[in-house]
Design a protein around this motif. Structure first.
Motif, PDB file in Angstrom:
ATOM      1  N   PHE A  65     -10.768 -40.108 -13.635  1.00  0.00           N
ATOM      2  CA  PHE A  65      -9.949 -40.119 -12.422  1.00  0.00           C
ATOM      3  C   PHE A  65      -9.356 -38.733 -12.195  1.00  0.00           C
ATOM      4  CE2 PHE A  65      -8.576 -44.900 -12.442  1.00  0.00           C
ATOM      5  CZ  PHE A  65      -9.900 -45.263 -12.585  1.00  0.00           C
ATOM      6  N   THR A  66      -9.191 -38.399 -10.924  1.00  0.00           N
ATOM      7  CA  THR A  66      -8.548 -37.145 -10.544  1.00  0.00           C
ATOM      8  C   THR A  66      -7.517 -37.413  -9.466  1.00  0.00           C
ATOM      9  OG1 THR A  66     -10.583 -35.906 -11.019  1.00  0.00           O
ATOM     10  CG2 THR A  66      -8.904 -34.810  -9.687  1.00  0.00           C
ATOM     11  N   ILE A  67      -6.318 -36.912  -9.676  1.00  0.00           N
ATOM     12  CA  ILE A  67      -5.262 -37.027  -8.671  1.00  0.00           C
ATOM     13  C   ILE A  67      -5.078 -35.661  -8.025  1.00  0.00           C
ATOM     14  CG2 ILE A  67      -3.418 -36.613 -10.364  1.00  0.00           C
ATOM     15  CD1 ILE A  67      -1.666 -38.573  -8.739  1.00  0.00           C
ATOM     16  N   PHE A  68      -4.990 -35.645  -6.708  1.00  0.00           N
ATOM     17  CA  PHE A  68      -4.778 -34.377  -6.010  1.00  0.00           C
ATOM     18  C   PHE A  68      -4.046 -34.662  -4.701  1.00  0.00           C
ATOM     19  CE2 PHE A  68      -8.228 -34.785  -2.847  1.00  0.00           C
ATOM     20  CZ  PHE A  68      -9.024 -35.751  -3.446  1.00  0.00           C
ATOM     21  N   ARG A  69      -3.568 -33.607  -4.069  1.00  0.00           N
ATOM     22  CA  ARG A  69      -2.743 -33.795  -2.873  1.00  0.00           C
ATOM     23  C   ARG A  69      -3.236 -32.917  -1.740  1.00  0.00           C
ATOM     24  NH1 ARG A  69      -1.072 -29.529  -5.357  1.00  0.00           N
ATOM     25  NH2 ARG A  69       0.566 -28.103  -4.672  1.00  0.00           N
ATOM     26  N   ASP A  70      -2.877 -33.334  -0.550  1.00  0.00           N
ATOM     27  CA  ASP A  70      -3.100 -32.547   0.667  1.00  0.00           C
ATOM     28  C   ASP A  70      -1.726 -32.315   1.278  1.00  0.00           C
ATOM     29  OD1 ASP A  70      -3.528 -31.661   3.284  1.00  0.00           O
ATOM     30  OD2 ASP A  70      -5.426 -32.743   3.451  1.00  0.00           O
ATOM     31  N   ASN A  71      -1.210 -31.123   1.127  1.00  0.00           N
ATOM     32  CA  ASN A  71       0.143 -30.837   1.600  1.00  0.00           C
ATOM     33  C   ASN A  71       0.277 -31.032   3.108  1.00  0.00           C
ATOM     34  OD1 ASN A  71       0.943 -30.238  -0.966  1.00  0.00           O
ATOM     35  ND2 ASN A  71       0.728 -28.036  -0.742  1.00  0.00           N
ATOM     36  N   ALA A  72      -0.723 -30.627   3.844  1.00  0.00           N
ATOM     37  CA  ALA A  72      -0.652 -30.701   5.304  1.00  0.00           C
ATOM     38  C   ALA A  72      -0.559 -32.139   5.792  1.00  0.00           C
ATOM     39  CB  ALA A  72      -1.861 -30.020   5.916  1.00  0.00           C
ATOM     40  N   ARG A  73      -1.165 -33.050   5.041  1.00  0.00           N
ATOM     41  CA  ARG A  73      -1.169 -34.462   5.442  1.00  0.00           C
ATOM     42  C   ARG A  73      -0.135 -35.296   4.684  1.00  0.00           C
ATOM     43  NH1 ARG A  73      -6.563 -32.950   6.255  1.00  0.00           N
ATOM     44  NH2 ARG A  73      -7.476 -33.773   8.178  1.00  0.00           N
ATOM     45  N   ASN A  74       0.616 -34.665   3.782  1.00  0.00           N
ATOM     46  CA  ASN A  74       1.564 -35.424   2.946  1.00  0.00           C
ATOM     47  C   ASN A  74       0.869 -36.618   2.297  1.00  0.00           C
ATOM     48  OD1 ASN A  74       3.908 -33.948   3.023  1.00  0.00           O
ATOM     49  ND2 ASN A  74       5.067 -35.425   4.230  1.00  0.00           N
ATOM     50  N   THR A  75      -0.311 -36.380   1.796  1.00  0.00           N
ATOM     51  CA  THR A  75      -1.122 -37.458   1.232  1.00  0.00           C
ATOM     52  C   THR A  75      -1.569 -37.098  -0.183  1.00  0.00           C
ATOM     53  OG1 THR A  75      -1.897 -38.133   3.416  1.00  0.00           O
ATOM     54  CG2 THR A  75      -3.222 -38.830   1.535  1.00  0.00           C
ATOM     55  N   VAL A  76      -1.503 -38.084  -1.041  1.00  0.00           N
ATOM     56  CA  VAL A  76      -1.988 -37.952  -2.415  1.00  0.00           C
ATOM     57  C   VAL A  76      -3.197 -38.857  -2.578  1.00  0.00           C
ATOM     58  CG1 VAL A  76      -1.457 -38.388  -4.842  1.00  0.00           C
ATOM     59  CG2 VAL A  76       0.243 -37.313  -3.357  1.00  0.00           C
ATOM     60  N   TYR A  77      -4.199 -38.353  -3.257  1.00  0.00           N
ATOM     61  CA  TYR A  77      -5.449 -39.087  -3.445  1.00  0.00           C
ATOM     62  C   TYR A  77      -5.669 -39.380  -4.924  1.00  0.00           C
ATOM     63  CZ  TYR A  77      -6.307 -37.277   1.244  1.00  0.00           C
ATOM     64  OH  TYR A  77      -6.205 -36.974   2.578  1.00  0.00           O
ATOM     65  N   LEU A  78      -6.395 -40.443  -5.170  1.00  0.00           N
ATOM     66  CA  LEU A  78      -6.846 -40.754  -6.520  1.00  0.00           C
ATOM     67  C   LEU A  78      -8.352 -40.966  -6.452  1.00  0.00           C
ATOM     68  CD1 LEU A  78      -5.897 -41.261  -9.464  1.00  0.00           C
ATOM     69  CD2 LEU A  78      -5.967 -43.701  -8.925  1.00  0.00           C
ATOM     70  N   GLN A  79      -9.089 -39.983  -6.932  1.00  0.00           N
ATOM     71  CA  GLN A  79     -10.538 -40.092  -6.982  1.00  0.00           C
ATOM     72  C   GLN A  79     -10.916 -40.781  -8.288  1.00  0.00           C
ATOM     73  OE1 GLN A  79     -12.970 -39.194  -4.720  1.00  0.00           O
ATOM     74  NE2 GLN A  79     -14.416 -40.145  -6.140  1.00  0.00           N
ATOM     75  N   MET A  80     -11.612 -41.885  -8.182  1.00  0.00           N
ATOM     76  CA  MET A  80     -11.958 -42.691  -9.352  1.00  0.00           C
ATOM     77  C   MET A  80     -13.473 -42.728  -9.510  1.00  0.00           C
ATOM     78  SD  MET A  80      -9.240 -45.823  -8.901  1.00  0.00           S
ATOM     79  CE  MET A  80     -10.082 -46.496  -7.475  1.00  0.00           C
ATOM     80  N   ASN A  81     -13.951 -42.189 -10.609  1.00  0.00           N
ATOM     81  CA  ASN A  81     -15.388 -42.161 -10.904  1.00  0.00           C
ATOM     82  C   ASN A  81     -15.679 -42.978 -12.159  1.00  0.00           C
ATOM     83  OD1 ASN A  81     -15.715 -40.335  -8.738  1.00  0.00           O
ATOM     84  ND2 ASN A  81     -15.406 -38.578 -10.107  1.00  0.00           N
ATOM     85  N   SER A  82     -16.947 -43.296 -12.336  1.00  0.00           N
ATOM     86  CA  SER A  82     -17.388 -44.052 -13.522  1.00  0.00           C
ATOM     87  C   SER A  82     -16.541 -45.297 -13.733  1.00  0.00           C
ATOM     88  CB  SER A  82     -17.342 -43.157 -14.762  1.00  0.00           C
ATOM     89  OG  SER A  82     -18.153 -42.022 -14.600  1.00  0.00           O
ATOM     90  N   LEU A  83     -16.348 -46.035 -12.678  1.00  0.00           N
ATOM     91  CA  LEU A  83     -15.497 -47.228 -12.747  1.00  0.00           C
ATOM     92  C   LEU A  83     -16.141 -48.311 -13.604  1.00  0.00           C
ATOM     93  CD1 LEU A  83     -14.385 -47.199  -9.035  1.00  0.00           C
ATOM     94  CD2 LEU A  83     -12.826 -47.131 -10.991  1.00  0.00           C
ATOM     95  N   ASN A  84     -15.299 -49.063 -14.290  1.00  0.00           N
ATOM     96  CA  ASN A  84     -15.764 -50.204 -15.071  1.00  0.00           C
ATOM     97  C   ASN A  84     -14.863 -51.396 -14.797  1.00  0.00           C
ATOM     98  OD1 ASN A  84     -13.506 -50.189 -17.089  1.00  0.00           O
ATOM     99  ND2 ASN A  84     -14.388 -48.180 -17.577  1.00  0.00           N
ATOM    100  N   SER A  85     -15.225 -52.525 -15.341  1.00  0.00           N
ATOM    101  CA  SER A  85     -14.511 -53.770 -15.022  1.00  0.00           C
ATOM    102  C   SER A  85     -13.047 -53.710 -15.434  1.00  0.00           C
ATOM    103  CB  SER A  85     -15.202 -54.947 -15.697  1.00  0.00           C
ATOM    104  OG  SER A  85     -15.246 -54.770 -17.105  1.00  0.00           O
ATOM    105  N   GLU A  86     -12.720 -52.913 -16.421  1.00  0.00           N
ATOM    106  CA  GLU A  86     -11.325 -52.800 -16.852  1.00  0.00           C
ATOM    107  C   GLU A  86     -10.465 -52.045 -15.851  1.00  0.00           C
ATOM    108  OE1 GLU A  86     -12.046 -52.998 -21.698  1.00  0.00           O
ATOM    109  OE2 GLU A  86     -11.282 -51.161 -20.770  1.00  0.00           O
ATOM    110  N   ASP A  87     -11.077 -51.425 -14.879  1.00  0.00           N
ATOM    111  CA  ASP A  87     -10.325 -50.737 -13.830  1.00  0.00           C
ATOM    112  C   ASP A  87      -9.948 -51.671 -12.687  1.00  0.00           C
ATOM    113  OD1 ASP A  87     -12.572 -48.025 -14.390  1.00  0.00           O
ATOM    114  OD2 ASP A  87     -10.488 -48.142 -15.064  1.00  0.00           O
ATOM    115  N   THR A  88     -10.434 -52.895 -12.721  1.00  0.00           N
ATOM    116  CA  THR A  88     -10.092 -53.869 -11.689  1.00  0.00           C
ATOM    117  C   THR A  88      -8.597 -54.179 -11.723  1.00  0.00           C
ATOM    118  OG1 THR A  88     -12.286 -54.890 -11.670  1.00  0.00           O
ATOM    119  CG2 THR A  88     -10.430 -56.248 -10.904  1.00  0.00           C
TER     120      THR A  88
END
Length: 121
Positions: A65-88
């Motif tokens: 997972f990667t967390i990052f922000r967009d200052n201009a949009r006041n938005t924070v993102y969580l990019q989730m890769n290689s997901l598995n059932s335990e991430d549900t």
């Protein structure tokens, strides 16, 4: 208080990816992501310090997972890769007024409504 609105959840196959968004009414010192699976306690996932962009991850998601922000949009993102059932889980973003004890949900004073992430095996 900060108003937070999450989006981006859904159903994905194991090994797949999703990106969650957390739109904030105003910026705060810390924005974190937590998750809660059925029958389990809410757990810390990741956090980002708005000023400077420092990040911190739970061991269970580090490298996926990667967390990052967009200052201009006041938005924070969580990019989730290689997901598995335990991430549900239902994923929540939250805002805290400082960068201390950021793994502790009680440090956060504003919460979004949550977005469901379901990973099928």
């Amino acid at each position: 208080q900060v108003q937070l609105v999450e989006s981006g959840g859904g159903l994905v196959q194991a090994g797949g990816s999703l990106r969650l968004s957390c739109a904030a009414s105003v910026s705060s010192v810390t924005v974190g992501w937590f998750r809660q699976a059925p029958g389990k306690a809410r757990e810390f996932v990741a956090a980002i310090r708005w000023s400077g962009g420092s990040t911190y991850y739970a061991e269970s998601v580090k490298g996926r997972f990667t967390i990052f922000r967009d200052n201009a949009r006041n938005t924070v993102y969580l990019q989730m890769n290689s997901l598995n059932s335990e991430d549900t889980a239902v994923y929540y973003c939250a805002a805290a007024p400082d960068w201390t004890n950021i793994r502790d949900q009680y440090r956060y004073d504003s919460w979004g409504q949550g977005t469901q992430v379901t990973v099928s095996s």
